[in-house]
Design a protein around this motif. Sequence first.
Motif, PDB file in Angstrom:
ATOM      1  N   GLN A 284      34.192  34.455  37.033  1.00 20.34           N
ATOM      2  CA  GLN A 284      33.156  33.955  36.135  1.00 20.34           C
ATOM      3  C   GLN A 284      33.739  32.952  35.147  1.00 20.34           C
ATOM      4  OE1 GLN A 284      30.085  33.899  35.991  1.00 20.34           O
ATOM      5  NE2 GLN A 284      29.292  33.949  33.906  1.00 20.34           N
TER       6      GLN A 284
ATOM      7  N   ARG B  90      32.769  28.957  34.630  1.00 21.36           N
ATOM      8  CA  ARG B  90      32.494  28.267  33.367  1.00 21.36           C
ATOM      9  C   ARG B  90      33.296  26.970  33.274  1.00 21.36           C
ATOM     10  NH1 ARG B  90      29.649  31.706  30.060  1.00 21.36           N
ATOM     11  NH2 ARG B  90      29.997  33.967  30.252  1.00 21.36           N
TER      12      ARG B  90
ATOM     13  N   TYR C 292      35.378  32.391  24.449  1.00 24.39           N
ATOM     14  CA  TYR C 292      35.644  32.910  25.787  1.00 24.39           C
ATOM     15  C   TYR C 292      37.040  33.517  25.884  1.00 24.39           C
ATOM     16  CZ  TYR C 292      31.374  30.575  27.344  1.00 24.39           C
ATOM     17  OH  TYR C 292      30.070  30.188  27.519  1.00 24.39           O
TER      18      TYR C 292
END
Length: 390
Positions: A84, A88, A127
């Motif tokens: 994931q 991004r 993140y």
Amino acid sequence: MHSASLAATTAGYAMPQLWRILTKTGYFLGLSGAIGATVTYVTAVRPALRAPESGAGDAEVLRRRSAGFLTWAGALLLVTGYLQLAARVARAGKGMPFGDALAPGRIRDFLQAPAAKGAWIAQGTVYLVQNAVLVVTAAALIALFAPAARRHVDRIALAALPLSLAVTLIGAVPTTAPVGLDGWLNLVFDQAHIVSGVVWLGGLALLVVLAGTRKRLGGGAGLLWADLWRRFGFVAMVCVGAVTVSGLWLSWRHVGGISQLWTTGYGIALLVKIALVAGLVAAGAFNQFWLMPRIARARAADDSASLLHLTLRHFPKVVWGEVVLGVAVLAVMPFVSGSARTEAGSPKAVSSGTVFAGGAALAIALAVSLYATAKASDALARRSAASEAA
């Protein structure tokens, strides 16, 4: 509508690439395993195993199987979390091929990118923190591979629960202040939708896996499982309420009219998702109004054979169907992107006192409905038990 007309109205819809479908679905599967399993273990499995009717041998079998599930949930979260993050990177800026985004160097550059103008923190920093917590969560769960750690599965699950929730909550932290009340509500309802959905699906998956131990359980395990299903039923009902309320808000934000559900790409994907969720709710209603009263009747009659059959053979079959529907929902989610309003050229949704009043009324009506459902299920169970006793 003719196919040419439909093509025209869905022209603004962007079909997700295969790697995007796989990474997003996989990530939510990882969250379902970590969040759903820890929440369900702490709120339903652990209390049921500590109840007086829980036999020591049966409880140990289920505790070991739970530890195994949590272990693999941690491994899945670690892998899907990395994919994931790479997704991004692939979508950031001007974009790049997904294969290139998997390179650690590309990910490092993405996480170290400076904050955008006007942002209070860099998106990469958000993140970075999110994935640091993800790694810690996964490591705590994967530690259950060790026999010594499995003796402390209760403590590890309790510690991993808030960490797993933090994974998705930290990722939603905005780098700039949301605009108005609507902006904040979007954040709250979006996370409520995600958390309640993954708790629901992950909990179902954990219980299905635990039910696979039935050949190793004693003849009295039906009592334990009756309690376990009852406890999870409450968790599932809370999730249904949260999914429904948050889903209504998010749908209103992105769909400007009923017709947009079948005249836009976003709407069609959302309509499929709604149909799948409706199937989940119907299966849950079947459990509450048909299976639970029969379980109560068998329990009142002290019919161990029927109780064992209902709780460990009949009930899991229905739950398996729910798991399949839940995975299908996750597979559809990558397609629910963009906005039907944008595709159809409708104005953006603007909240008002009327909208909030209507939403509050719907939420109250839903809460009353769920409460009535729970009471009706209990009444049916008591009536079944009383008739059997008579």
